[in-house]
Scaffold this motif. Structure first.
Motif, short mmCIF file in Angstrom:
data_model
loop_
_atom_site.label_atom_id
_atom_site.label_comp_id
_atom_site.label_asym_id
_atom_site.label_seq_id
_atom_site.Cartn_x
_atom_site.Cartn_y
_atom_site.Cartn_z
N GLN A 41 -0.23 20.40 -0.70
CA GLN A 41 1.16 19.70 -0.10
C GLN A 41 0.14 19.96 1.14
O GLN A 41 0.23 19.76 2.61
N TRP A 74 7.62 13.84 -7.96
CA TRP A 74 7.49 15.01 -7.08
C TRP A 74 9.10 16.13 -6.68
O TRP A 74 9.94 14.95 -7.25
N THR A 86 9.00 20.47 -3.36
CA THR A 86 7.89 19.43 -2.78
C THR A 86 8.36 19.48 -1.50
O THR A 86 7.95 19.01 -0.26
#
Length: 768
Positions: free
Chosen positions: A243, A313, A317
């Motif tokens: 990320q 996801w 996220t």
């Protein structure tokens, strides 16, 4: 030939404006005529009014018209004159309501050699007759026009590049999910060990496995830096490394697009000073980029985000992406305002700035920037945790105010920038509509028939609220699902919070609350809806195994709620005042959300839970038990289940173990699925004199229960031992406070290289 064609095709795909360049090749444009118009736009012709729009003057003043025609005759080809005249006529029809006189009639009446020449140095002086620009003035006008046009084109393209960047990220996520789907461990239906590779052979890590494991260890799984991910680092949440790479790349792209591709030169007719060009170009660029980021801010914050399903996801996220895109957009909005302020001061000092401050578009821009700043301030983690209700309400109100202010801010551009803002409105309205539809459909009885209240019990010993409700309409429950539960507040508003589904039951199956001891058991009286005691559920040593009921039977959903501040604290206080701490509540539920984690294909599963995080483990085990009972050998469950659960309250350990964990263990054992279950219960706040949480546990060859008092589990050592024993594939599933989740994540990274077995990591968490 093929190489040339390939190069042209690639160039066409990579350059958004390449198609326009190719289409315009060999065709006359209006550039020459527009350059002539611009070259004379600041010239004060006799008979013109200083209050009159300068472009209107070129449509009504004969001296200005003659001078523009003379310029076109001097510098333009016949084809460019025809196209330029058409463009100038359209402009005059729009802004002055009249057409220009015939080009030939004007040109025939003048001698270009007799006209006075107007250079760049004196192009703003008053003139009493027609003039013709010199080459340097025409070239300055042409360069100014092209620089301005290119700047606007680049700004627009770069604003859409924000969506393009995230489209690439989403495509990566979709491909990763597709690969994960095809490489997900498949359930093994063979029995015995004859077909299993030798233990030594399993320990050998092949080269392709090593690459995958190294990527997981160093890129996919770890925190961006240090060991903080779920546990905050100061006031901020740290992303995972993958990320973090996306976020760093996004910030770098924004910085690069702000800093590149400007044409600054001295003879600019719009902004003669280079400092003016810099301020204006930076202001425009950051404004475009900010607008390009706004739809992404709204999209990533929505609950019903289709990207959640496309990539697999989690909502946290996208919430992380939402915060970082919002931060970048806010920074760009601030730079936009600062640069325009500096531009106004550079043009006319404080008087010019004071004049701009009285304009509506300027005032609304200030309102929007202030709202952005307040949104950032009110979103800091301590405020979100301590005053979530204030954060939520202020977030919605400030976001809507900023959106309305931006509509007024760009109203002077006649809708040019409205698509960015209407995209935000569309995303917000669609998400709210879908959320409302979910609430209405799932809570039809509670809303219309005033029926189906939730049953609530507060356990003081466990410091836990057990909530059970019956939705009017339901999808098939799944492990890992979470719901937003709406509670009525004392000030008349419904307030929602997310909770992971702990268990569910159908028809004649005993629900979680039905299995509580006598003093905790209750049901709804048919006439008055009062809560009355019932006979106790069977103790753990004589658990009744209830067969799976039909999904058409009435569904009951059970949630475990840890009272914190706000509405859950009020809920605990209300229930505590009732007899036996039992009460019916009218609540609403919205869901399900979240992605189900399919663990049946793994040979070994390690569950790690902290406190109320046991809810995700019980729902996962319930899913495995249902699968084992209905599908049996055709879809077997993992052979080894290891559950590590740490909690401060012994009452929580005992109640959930006796009413949920132990019955599920018995069901898995009775299903003859070949499962070996090990449970480790850690009562962390006990001491040497504290009794173990669960007094009586029936022995079973397939089940082992270990109880530890006054200690914390050594997660790294537990993960290391399980990974070393894994022969085929292993899943590590964590749900708990940030500290234990981050320790487990770090241990999962280290476990990658301990065995040739595949080691996957699953985290059940919700971040505000």
């Amino acid at each position: 030939m093929q190489r040339s064609f390939l190069f042209a095709a690639v160039a066409l795909l990579l350059s958004p404006w390449a198609g326009m360049e190719v289409a315009a090749a060999g065709k006359a444009t209006s550039d020459c005529g527009n350059a002539c118009s611009l070259a004379l736009i600041y010239t004060n012709f006799e008979g013109g009014s200083t209050k009159q729009n300068r472009y209107v003057q070129q449509c009504t003043n004969n001296l200005a018209i003659t001078s523009v025609y003379a310029c076109m005759e001097s510098f333009c080809s016949p084809a460019e004159i025809d196209v330029g005249m058409n463009a100038l006529n359209e402009q005059c029809d729009e802004i002055a309501g009249k057409s220009l006189p015939s080009y030939d009639s004007i040109i025939k009446g003048i001698n270009l050699n007799e006209l006075q020449h107007l250079s760049y140095a004196n192009h703003t002086r008053p003139v009493k007759g027609p003039v013709v620009p010199t080459l340097d003035l025409y070239q300055a006008a042409f360069n100014t026009m092209h620089a301005s046009t290119d700047q606007q084109n680049h700004d627009g393209i770069y604003s859409y590049a924000m969506s393009g960047f995230w489209a690439v990220v989403i495509l990566f996520g979709m491909c990763y999910r597709l690969v994960a789907f095809f490489t997900h461990p498949k359930p093994k239906t063979t029995q015995g060990t004859g077909d299993v590779e030798s233990h030594d052979e399993k320990r050998k890590i092949r080269w392709h496995q090593k690459i995958t494991k190294l990527v997981n260890k160093h890129v996919v799984l770890p925190a961006a830096f240090g060991n903080h991910h779920q546990e905050p680092l100061g006031w901020f949440m740290v992303p995972t490394r993958i990320q973090g790479l996306f976020i760093v790349a996004f910030v770098a792209v924004n910085i690069a697009l702000v800093a590149c591709n400007y044409e600054i030169f001295a003879q600019n007719l719009y902004w003669p000073k280079k400092s003016l060009q810099i301020w204006r170009y930076l202001a425009d660029r950051t404004g475009y980029l900010c607008f390009g980021n706004l739809p992404l801010v709204w999209l990533f914050a929505s609950r019903n985000n289709v990207l959640l399903w496309l990539t697999g996801w989690s909502f946290p996220t996208y919430n992380m992406f939402h915060r970082w895109v919002a931060r970048v957009a806010t920074a760009e909005a601030v730079i936009h305002g600062v640069c325009y302020t500096a531009y106004a001061l550079d043009v006319g000092g404080s008087q010019a700035l004071k004049k701009d401050y009285h304009k509506l578009y300027w005032q609304m821009g200030v309102v929007a920037v202030v709202c952005f700043g307040l949104l950032m301030g009110f979103s800091l983690l301590p405020l979100r945790q301590k005053c979530y209700e204030f954060f939520l309400v202020s977030h919605i109100v400030l976001a809507l105010i900023s959106l309305v202010a931006l509509f007024y801010h760009v109203a002077i551009f006649d809708g040019e920038y409205d698509p960015y803002l209407w995209s935000c409105v569309a995303v917000w309205c669609l998400d709210r509509f879908l959320r409302l539809a979910r609430v209405v459909i799932i809570n039809f009885k509670a809303l219309v028939l005033q029926d189906s209240p939730a049953r609530c019990y507060y356990s003081e010993e466990a410091d836990m609220i057990y909530l059970e409700l019956e939705p009017s309409f339901h999808l098939k429950p799944s492990a890992g699902a979470f719901y937003y539960i709406y509670f009525p507040t004392w000030w008349g508003r419904w307030e929602s919070h997310p909770f992971t589904l702990s268990s569910w039951s159908y028809g004649n199956q005993q629900s979680f609350l039905d299995r509580l001891p006598r003093e905790n058991s209750f049901s709804k009286d048919d006439k008055k809806g009062a809560l009355v005691s019932e006979s106790p559920a069977s103790p753990p040593d004589s658990v009744k195994l209830t067969p799976v009921s039909s999904p058409n039977d009435r569904l009951k959903l059970t949630f475990l709620i840890r009272p914190c501040d706000g509405v859950t604290k009020h809920l605990r206080k209300t229930i505590s005042k009732t007899p036996n701490k039992l009460k019916n509540f009218r609540v609403l539920v919205e869901g399900p959300y979240g992605q189900a984690e399919h663990l049946n294909g793994y040979e070994r599963v390690l569950y790690v839970a902290g406190g109320s995080g046991i809810t995700a483990i019980t729902s996962s085990m319930l899913s495995l038990a249902n699968r084992a009972e209905t599908k049996g050998i055709k879809c077997p469950v993992p052979k080894y289940l290891h559950i590590v659960w740490a909690a401060r309250q012994s009452g929580l350990l005992r109640e959930v173990f006796e009413t949920q964990l132990y019955p599920l263990m018995c069901r898995l054992a009775a299903a003859d699925a070949g499962v070996t279950i090990t449970v480790e219960l850690f009562h962390t706040q006990g001491n040497a004199e504290t009794p173990v949480p669960v007094a009586n546990v029936n022995e079973h060859p397939a089940m082992t229960v270990r109880q530890v008092v006054g200690e914390q589990p050594n997660i790294p050592e537990i993960v290391r031992e399980d990974a070393t024993d894994a022969r085929d594939n292993m899943a590590i599933f964590i749900c708990g406070p940030g500290r234990i989740a981050d320790v487990t994540r770090s241990a999962a990274c280290e476990a990658q290289m301990l065995t040739a077995a595949r080691v996957d990591f699953f985290e059940e968490a919700f971040a505000w």
